[in-house]
Design an enzyme around this catalytic site. Structure first.
Site, PDB file in Angstrom:
ATOM      1  CG  ASN A  12      -1.390   1.123   1.438  1.00  0.00           C
ATOM      2  OD1 ASN A  12      -2.028   2.628   0.511  1.00  0.00           O
ATOM      3  ND2 ASN A  12      -1.837   1.172   2.429  1.00  0.00           N
ATOM      4  CD1 TRP A  13       4.254   1.169  -2.453  1.00  0.00           C
ATOM      5  CD2 TRP A  13       4.045   1.371  -4.614  1.00  0.00           C
ATOM      6  NE1 TRP A  13       4.709   0.586  -3.436  1.00  0.00           N
ATOM      7  CE2 TRP A  13       4.756   1.129  -4.390  1.00  0.00           C
ATOM      8  CE3 TRP A  13       3.769   2.623  -5.521  1.00  0.00           C
ATOM      9  CZ2 TRP A  13       5.064   0.413  -5.658  1.00  0.00           C
ATOM     10  CZ3 TRP A  13       4.539   1.789  -7.126  1.00  0.00           C
ATOM     11  CH2 TRP A  13       5.284   1.082  -6.575  1.00  0.00           C
ATOM     12  CE  LYS A  14      -0.224   3.294   4.718  1.00  0.00           C
ATOM     13  NZ  LYS A  14      -0.097   3.513   5.395  1.00  0.00           N
ATOM     14  CG  HIS A  94      -5.813   2.122   5.076  1.00  0.00           C
ATOM     15  ND1 HIS A  94      -5.455   2.947   6.025  1.00  0.00           N
ATOM     16  CD2 HIS A  94      -4.682   1.055   4.939  1.00  0.00           C
ATOM     17  CE1 HIS A  94      -4.499   2.500   6.052  1.00  0.00           C
ATOM     18  NE2 HIS A  94      -3.908   1.245   5.312  1.00  0.00           N
ATOM     19  CD  GLU A  96      -3.023   5.681   6.250  1.00  0.00           C
ATOM     20  OE1 GLU A  96      -3.167   5.801   5.030  1.00  0.00           O
ATOM     21  OE2 GLU A  96      -2.140   4.697   6.790  1.00  0.00           O
ATOM     22  CD  GLU A 163      -3.583  -2.712   6.677  1.00  0.00           C
ATOM     23  OE1 GLU A 163      -3.115  -2.271   6.754  1.00  0.00           O
ATOM     24  OE2 GLU A 163      -4.344  -1.585   7.383  1.00  0.00           O
ATOM     25  N   GLY A 169       2.678   2.043  10.396  1.00  0.00           N
ATOM     26  CA  GLY A 169       3.194   2.941  10.492  1.00  0.00           C
ATOM     27  C   GLY A 169       3.945   3.676  11.743  1.00  0.00           C
ATOM     28  CB  SER A 208       5.000  -2.155  11.991  1.00  0.00           C
ATOM     29  OG  SER A 208       4.430  -0.300  12.171  1.00  0.00           O
ATOM     30  N   GLY A 229       2.733  -0.892   3.966  1.00  0.00           N
ATOM     31  CA  GLY A 229       2.802   0.669   3.823  1.00  0.00           C
ATOM     32  C   GLY A 229       4.252   0.330   3.853  1.00  0.00           C
ATOM     33  N   GLY A 230       4.884   1.001   4.647  1.00  0.00           N
ATOM     34  CA  GLY A 230       6.302   2.182   4.239  1.00  0.00           C
ATOM     35  C   GLY A 230       7.889   0.838   3.355  1.00  0.00           C
TER      36      GLY A 230
HETATM   37  P1  PGA Z   1       2.977   0.655   7.439  1.00  0.00           P
HETATM   38  O1  PGA Z   1       1.637   0.481   6.888  1.00  0.00           O
HETATM   39  O2  PGA Z   1       3.275  -0.835   7.153  1.00  0.00           O
HETATM   40  O3  PGA Z   1       3.738   1.464   6.554  1.00  0.00           O
HETATM   41  O4  PGA Z   1       2.376   0.497   9.003  1.00  0.00           O
HETATM   42  C1  PGA Z   1       0.502  -0.830   6.224  1.00  0.00           C
HETATM   43  C2  PGA Z   1      -0.876   0.092   6.210  1.00  0.00           C
HETATM   44  O5  PGA Z   1      -1.555   0.940   6.604  1.00  0.00           O
HETATM   45  O6  PGA Z   1      -1.424  -0.684   4.861  1.00  0.00           O
END
Ligand code: PGA
Length: 245
Positions: A12-14, A94, A96, A163, A169, A208, A229-230
């Site tokens: 997930n590159w956001k 998600h 967010e 999640e 994050g 994470s 994500g990251g």
């Molecule tokens: P993260 O994000 O791996 O940077 O914690 C995961 C996500 O929001 O899908």
């Protein structure tokens, strides 16, 4: 992940990546040789570029999609158009989107229906906040998000991503026990209360995930992959997620 189940490594590159970074990522991963499903969700503006340049094995998804195919929905992403350009899947719900953009269960249910109607795979995201965990409400929150957001849905194209919001994050990953308890609960809840197939619906963990912890997470029989994500932004890290999975 239990024997025989497929493993999904979903990036997930956001709202990240430049065009140059995408070029470099796609060039570097072209030689990836993995038995796992390799999926990425770039920001919407970059979907077409990824579709043009991607190696065949890589599936491209959207981070969001609308609850209708067309109409007066300024700024939205039509699931029909996503499908038309070759998108494979979409994230829905998600945390967010839930917290920053106020997307609630009813809307997320409608989005899921529309995405499935358009033959997109849906990764439906659920998870509790730290406050909810500390108040002992994890199971209550997860069961509400599942039974409201996925209600009567019976489709092989649904994946669930657990999640915990406090792990996204933050560098703090749920402990193997916390992840295991939540995933077991979700699978059992599906079995007893929902129309989805509890055995075949993939349940991914997110929050994470990194090359260093993916193996331990996947050693759990109820975890079928990672929503990352990251650690999915750089090709070498994404490749190592696959190698270590
Ligand atoms: P993260 O994000 O791996 O940077 O914690 C995961 C996500 O929001 O899908």
């Amino acid at each position: 992940m239990s024997g025989g189940r497929d493993v999904y490594i979903v990036g997930n590159w956001k709202m990240n990546q430049s065009l140059e970074e995408i070029d470099s990522f796609l060039n570097q991963i072209s030689t990836l040789n993995s038995n796992n499903h390799a999926w990425i969700a770039p920001q919407a503006l970059h979907i077409s570029k990824c579709l043009e340049k991607k190696p065949g094995f890589l599936k491209v998804g959207s981070q969001n999609c609308a609850h209708e195919d067309s109409g007066a929905f300024t700024g939205e992403l039509s699931p029909k158009s996503l499908k038309e350009i070759g998108v494979h899947f979409t994230l829905i719900g998600h945390s967010e989107r839930r917290s920053l953009y106020g997307e609630g269960d009813d809307l997320l249910y409608k989005k899921t229906l529309k995405a499935l109607e358009n033959n997109l795979y849906v990764i439906f995201c659920i998870g509790e906040t730290l406050e909810e965990r500390e108040a002992g409400k994890v199971e209550e929150v997860l069961s509400e998000q599942l039974s409201n957001g996925l209600r009567d849905i019976n489709s092989k194209n649904v994946l669930i991503a657990y999640e915990p919001v406090w792990a996204i994050g933050t560098g703090v990953t749920a402990s193997p026990e916390q992840a295991s308890d939540a995933h077991k609960f979700i699978r059992n809840f599906i079995k007893e209360n929902m129309k989805l197939d509890s055995q075949t619906t993939p349940i991914l963990y997110g929050g994470s995930v990194k090359p260093e912890n993916i193996k331990e997470l996947l050693s759990n029989e109820d975890i079928d992959g990672g929503l990352v994500g990251g650690a999915s932004l750089k090709a070498d890290s994404y490749i190592n997620l696959h190698k270590n999975a």
